[in-house]
Design a protein around this motif. Structure first.
Motif, PDB file in Angstrom:
ATOM      1  N   LEU A 170       0.827  -1.212   0.000  1.00  0.00           N
ATOM      2  CA  LEU A 170       0.000   0.000   0.000  1.00  0.00           C
ATOM      3  C   LEU A 170       0.858   1.258   0.000  1.00  0.00           C
ATOM      4  CD1 LEU A 170      -2.669  -1.162   2.580  1.00  0.00           C
ATOM      5  CD2 LEU A 170      -3.149  -0.543   0.204  1.00  0.00           C
ATOM      6  N   ILE A 171       1.896   1.270   0.826  1.00  0.00           N
ATOM      7  CA  ILE A 171       2.789   2.430   0.866  1.00  0.00           C
ATOM      8  C   ILE A 171       3.511   2.589  -0.469  1.00  0.00           C
ATOM      9  CG2 ILE A 171       4.837   3.403   1.970  1.00  0.00           C
ATOM     10  CD1 ILE A 171       2.232   3.507   3.638  1.00  0.00           C
ATOM     11  N   ALA A 172       3.953   1.471  -1.031  1.00  0.00           N
ATOM     12  CA  ALA A 172       4.692   1.518  -2.296  1.00  0.00           C
ATOM     13  C   ALA A 172       3.830   2.021  -3.445  1.00  0.00           C
ATOM     14  CB  ALA A 172       5.246   0.134  -2.629  1.00  0.00           C
TER      15      ALA A 172
ATOM     16  N   HIS B 230      16.780  -9.857  -1.405  1.00  0.00           N
ATOM     17  CA  HIS B 230      15.437  -9.968  -0.847  1.00  0.00           C
ATOM     18  C   HIS B 230      14.745  -8.624  -0.650  1.00  0.00           C
ATOM     19  CE1 HIS B 230      16.155 -14.162  -0.381  1.00  0.00           C
ATOM     20  NE2 HIS B 230      17.062 -14.023   0.574  1.00  0.00           N
ATOM     21  N   TYR B 231      15.367  -7.554  -1.108  1.00  0.00           N
ATOM     22  CA  TYR B 231      14.763  -6.230  -0.936  1.00  0.00           C
ATOM     23  C   TYR B 231      14.100  -5.792  -2.239  1.00  0.00           C
ATOM     24  CZ  TYR B 231      14.300  -1.288   0.353  1.00  0.00           C
ATOM     25  OH  TYR B 231      13.821  -0.038   0.650  1.00  0.00           O
ATOM     26  N   PRO B 232      12.800  -5.477  -2.219  1.00  0.00           N
ATOM     27  CA  PRO B 232      12.111  -5.068  -3.449  1.00  0.00           C
ATOM     28  C   PRO B 232      12.436  -3.622  -3.801  1.00  0.00           C
ATOM     29  CG  PRO B 232      10.566  -5.074  -1.613  1.00  0.00           C
ATOM     30  CD  PRO B 232      11.885  -5.601  -1.076  1.00  0.00           C
TER      31      PRO B 232
ATOM     32  N   GLU C  42       8.168  -6.249   4.063  1.00  0.00           N
ATOM     33  CA  GLU C  42       8.141  -5.564   5.352  1.00  0.00           C
ATOM     34  C   GLU C  42       9.383  -4.694   5.552  1.00  0.00           C
ATOM     35  OE1 GLU C  42       8.813  -9.966   6.567  1.00  0.00           O
ATOM     36  OE2 GLU C  42       8.551  -8.815   4.712  1.00  0.00           O
ATOM     37  N   ALA C  43      10.520  -5.098   4.981  1.00  0.00           N
ATOM     38  CA  ALA C  43      11.712  -4.252   5.035  1.00  0.00           C
ATOM     39  C   ALA C  43      11.485  -2.962   4.258  1.00  0.00           C
ATOM     40  CB  ALA C  43      12.926  -4.998   4.488  1.00  0.00           C
ATOM     41  N   LEU C  44      10.862  -3.082   3.108  1.00  0.00           N
ATOM     42  CA  LEU C  44      10.511  -1.897   2.321  1.00  0.00           C
ATOM     43  C   LEU C  44       9.565  -0.995   3.112  1.00  0.00           C
ATOM     44  CD1 LEU C  44      10.505  -0.528  -0.601  1.00  0.00           C
ATOM     45  CD2 LEU C  44       8.297  -1.671  -0.852  1.00  0.00           C
TER      46      LEU C  44
ATOM     47  N   ASP D 223      18.136   3.819   1.558  1.00  0.00           N
ATOM     48  CA  ASP D 223      18.264   2.390   1.248  1.00  0.00           C
ATOM     49  C   ASP D 223      19.275   2.101   0.145  1.00  0.00           C
ATOM     50  OD1 ASP D 223      16.930   3.271  -1.004  1.00  0.00           O
ATOM     51  OD2 ASP D 223      15.160   2.011  -0.732  1.00  0.00           O
ATOM     52  N   ARG D 224      20.093   3.084  -0.212  1.00  0.00           N
ATOM     53  CA  ARG D 224      21.017   2.854  -1.327  1.00  0.00           C
ATOM     54  C   ARG D 224      22.009   1.737  -1.042  1.00  0.00           C
ATOM     55  NH1 ARG D 224      22.926   8.961  -2.306  1.00  0.00           N
ATOM     56  NH2 ARG D 224      22.680   8.893  -0.030  1.00  0.00           N
TER      57      ARG D 224
END
Length: 265
Positions: free
Chosen positions: A129-131, A256-258, A236-238, A248-249
């Protein structure tokens, strides 16, 4: 652009229509009364809700961007609301049946699935939702549907950041072995936040052995919807990264990070 190469583009091209068909056919069966027993109706409604989340993640693995994901993510809420409505129709003596589906922590399995799965999917939903820039009113309804306010420290901190603090925030985590680094990030300095997210991502998959989808890339046959491989993404990390504005760079390219859903430059 195929983002998850553990399976081929052809695999996802075949999988995505199957998700659509599964959702459509299960909804039609539920509407037609094909699930006769009340507990069967709850099972079907729960399956629809989870299918919608897994479908969105699979679309991301295949290459969908935020604009393409937005309508798919928007479809999750009515399915979660339907689950609550169906559960309300359980006879009084069977109302306890709904608890493993709706209450996080300390509950038994639901449909053969460990309780932590419901928690993970709720965080994924919020992250999607946030993305996809969901509006505040929609997110408020989502938090109401998820419930569990005051039960888990991480979920309560997330809800507070989204403008809906619980009356009595929890101080403990329901799943500390996995989620302690994410909770710690809320009170850490910026450089420490980056370190905590890196630690979390490095241990995330190995700590998810109870997840329905763990090791699904090794499945030779799919017998239930949770057997399908949708990708190993820590949404959830995102979620935490975006809510806290963490740079997040340093870990955007983590396996595993979208990162393509990140709204940071």
């Amino acid at each position: 652009m195929l983002r998850d190469t553990r399976r081929s583009a052809a695999y996802f091209d075949e999988l995505l229509p199957e998700f659509d068909e599964g959702i459509e056919e299960t909804q039609q069966a539920l509407d037609a009364g094909d699930f006769v027993l009340p507990d069967e109706q709850v099972d079907a409604a729960h399956q629809l809700y989870e299918l919608a989340i897994l479908r969105a993640v699979a679309h991301y693995s295949r290459g969908a961007g935020r604009a393409e994901l937005a309508p798919l993510v928007a479809e999750i809420l009515p399915l979660r609301q339907q689950l609550s409505a169906v559960a309300e129709r359980l006879p009084a003596g069977q109302q306890v049946y709904r608890q493993p589906f709706e209450v996080f922590g300390g509950q038994g399995e639901a449909c053969g699935s460990a309780n932590i799965n419901r928690y993970i999917y709720a965080l994924w939903w919020l992250g999607l939702l946030i993305a996809t820039d969901a509006d505040k009113a929609h997110i408020q309804q989502v938090l109401a549907s998820i419930g569990n306010a005051g039960r888990d420290a991480l979920l309560d901190r997330i809800a507070t950041r989204l403008g809906h603090p619980p009356e009595t925030p929890a101080e403990e985590l329901l799943y500390p072995a996995l989620y302690r680094p994410l909770l710690a990030a809320f009170d850490a300095e910026p450089t420490t936040q980056q370190t905590l997210l890196g630690v979390f991502l490095d241990q995330w998959y190995d700590q998810c052995q109870e997840a329905d989808w763990y090791d699904n890339h090794l499945c030779d046959g799919e017998f239930v919807y949770t057997d399908y491989y949708v990708g190993y993404w820590s949404v959830e990390a995102l979620l935490v990264t975006q809510l806290l504005g963490i740079d997040d760079r340093d870990f955007r390219d983590h396996a595993h990070y979208p990162g393509d859903l990140s709204q940071q430059p």
